[in-house]
Structure formats: C-alpha cells, structure tokens
Scaffold this motif. Structure first.
Motif, mmCIF file in Angstrom:
data_model
loop_
_atom_site.group_PDB
_atom_site.id
_atom_site.type_symbol
_atom_site.label_atom_id
_atom_site.label_comp_id
_atom_site.label_asym_id
_atom_site.label_seq_id
_atom_site.Cartn_x
_atom_site.Cartn_y
_atom_site.Cartn_z
ATOM 1 N N ASN A 103 40.129 26.530 42.695
ATOM 2 C CA ASN A 103 40.482 27.665 41.995
ATOM 3 C C ASN A 103 39.663 28.844 42.297
ATOM 4 N N ALA A 104 40.137 30.051 42.076
ATOM 5 C CA ALA A 104 39.429 31.405 41.654
ATOM 6 C C ALA A 104 39.330 31.249 39.992
ATOM 7 N N CYS A 105 38.188 31.944 39.608
ATOM 8 C CA CYS A 105 37.987 32.143 38.350
ATOM 9 C C CYS A 105 37.224 33.448 37.950
ATOM 10 N N LEU A 106 36.968 33.606 36.697
ATOM 11 C CA LEU A 106 36.144 34.640 36.120
ATOM 12 C C LEU A 106 35.060 34.189 35.356
ATOM 13 N N ILE A 107 33.803 34.480 35.632
ATOM 14 C CA ILE A 107 32.854 34.177 34.660
ATOM 15 C C ILE A 107 32.061 35.419 34.188
ATOM 16 N N GLU A 108 31.244 35.238 33.247
ATOM 17 C CA GLU A 108 30.412 36.342 32.589
ATOM 18 C C GLU A 108 29.038 36.179 33.343
#
Length: 257
Positions: free
Chosen positions: A152-157
C-alpha cells in the motif's frame, strides 16, 4: 489621435497572441510525450537489433529470407545489388524467444545446477563477483514478480512531527527487528522514496498506529512522488481516488434509482 477602433484593435492583439501561445503549449504537452515515447521505443528496438542480429545465423536474416523467396535476380532488380533489407524489430523477436528459452531451461533441475555451478565460479573472481552480484540484485528487483511489490501507499510524519511524507508499505516487520524495538505495537516496514528519483530512499520501521494508509494505488502514489506533487491521482478532484465518485454523487444516483 486614436479612435475607438484603434483601442479595440490594441486590446484584442495581446489576447490573440496569448491564445496562440496557450494553444501551442497545449499542443506541445500533447505531442511531446507521444513523440518522445515513440522515439524511445524505436531507438531501443534499433539498439537491440544492432546488438542481437550479428549473433543470428545468416540464413535467418530478413535479407537472406527475402532473397530465397523472390530469387536473387528479382531481388537485385527490386532492391539493388548494394542494398540490404533491414526490418526493425527482428532482433527483438529473437531476443524474446532466446530469453524465454533460457528462462524455461533455468527452471529445470539441469538449468539450476548449471546456474549454481556458474555462480560458484563467478563468486571466486574478485572483481567480477562484485559486478555480477550488483547487476543480479538490480535485475531481480526490477523484474521480480508482483508478489514482491509494495502492499500500500501511506502517509508518515517524517522527518519530524507535523511534516508528512508519502511512503510505501513493504511488509510487517518480523523476527528480531520487531522484537528488539521494545514496543507493544507491531512495526511496519516503510520505504520512503526520494523525489524525483523514487529508486533511492530510506527504509523505516514505524509502529502501526503511526502509519496512515491511503486509498490511492501504489502506482498513483509513485506518480505523485516523481512529479514532485504536480500529478495527483484525480486531477479534477484530488480529494477522491482515480475514477472515484463523491458521496454526494453516490447518494444522488442511489436516490434516483
């Protein structure tokens, strides 16, 4: 002294030039990718032909086959004595057939034994083994089956709280990596690509609750990274996935039914 006609003429001229410039830029945007793609494919086919055809037996060459079919005299009258027929793409066909044949042999027991024996010889050569191992690793990464693709594609800080970056979920961390972190949460392996070259980046291990999965596909997320944020999955409505419909549209369609 100017007249109303002169004023109208002066105000319309920049608009005409602006429209022509915009039309030219639009045409350039449409034509450039097509021309570059065709040129790239055509050049690649020519490069493969130039590399492969010298290894193809003479009687399989297009020029020899045409001579055998129509006869040498007719060939000389039609083509000429000092000219040959060059059909671009023949080398690609032979390359595909040869590569498929080698792959079919490599899957068998004899092929695997030969490959292991050859790799054993290569591993004993100081300089050659470094080059071979690097090229092999790149080839396995590029041409691997879909079972090794990102999930999957994801967002992280990253690199700090409040700054978000796009990453790709490789898999969940296992074994010593997950146990040595000392947390109760499951760790996830995240590949953080760089822009505009996504083949380089960082491997991060983050707790599952710190990873926000995205609805967009891995391919769309890669386009977003490569374009430095200029190409979104849905250009008309970036808040929705590609070919997606809003909740309002779905509610309207269900109510009409």
């Amino acid at each position: 002294m100017t007249t109303p006609f002169d004023e109208e003429h002066h105000t319309r001229r920049p608009r005409l030039i602006t429209r022509m410039r915009n039309s030219f830029l639009t045409g350039l945007v449409v034509i450039a990718p097509v021309v570059f793609t065709v040129w790239l494919i055509w050049s690649f086919i020519g490069w493969v032909d130039g590399f492969v055809l010298p290894f193809v037996p003479h009687y399989y060459q297009p020029d020899y086959i045409v001579r055998a079919i129509i006869g040498a005299e007719n060939y000389s009258a039609w083509i000429g004595t000092d000219k040959t027929i060059n059909i671009r793409g023949v080398g690609v066909v032979f390359f595909l057939l040869f590569t498929t044949f080698i792959g079919w042999i490599a899957k068998g027991l004899i092929g695997k034994s030969l490959i292991n024996y050859a790799e054993g010889l290569v591993n004993r050569m100081p300089v050659v083994r470094t080059i071979y191992s690097g090229v092999k690793q790149i080839a396995e990464t590029v041409f691997a089956q879909s079972e090794r693709s990102f999930e999957n594609a994801c967002l992280i800080e990253y690199p700090r709280k409040g700054i978000w970056a796009i990453g790709f979920v490789s898999t969940t961390a296992k074994g010593e990596i997950n146990e040595s972190a000392g947390g109760d949460s499951q760790l996830m392996s995240i590949f953080l690509p760089t822009t505009p070259n996504p083949t380089s980046g960082f491997l991060l291990f983050l707790p599952q609750e710190d990873v926000t999965l995205l609805d967009m596909s891995v391919e769309d997320a890669a386009k977003l990274v490569i374009s430095a944020g200029l190409v979104y999955p849905n250009s008309k409505d970036p808040s929705m996935p590609e070919n997606g419909a809003s909740d309002h549209d779905q509610a309207s369609s269900s109510a009409s039914q």
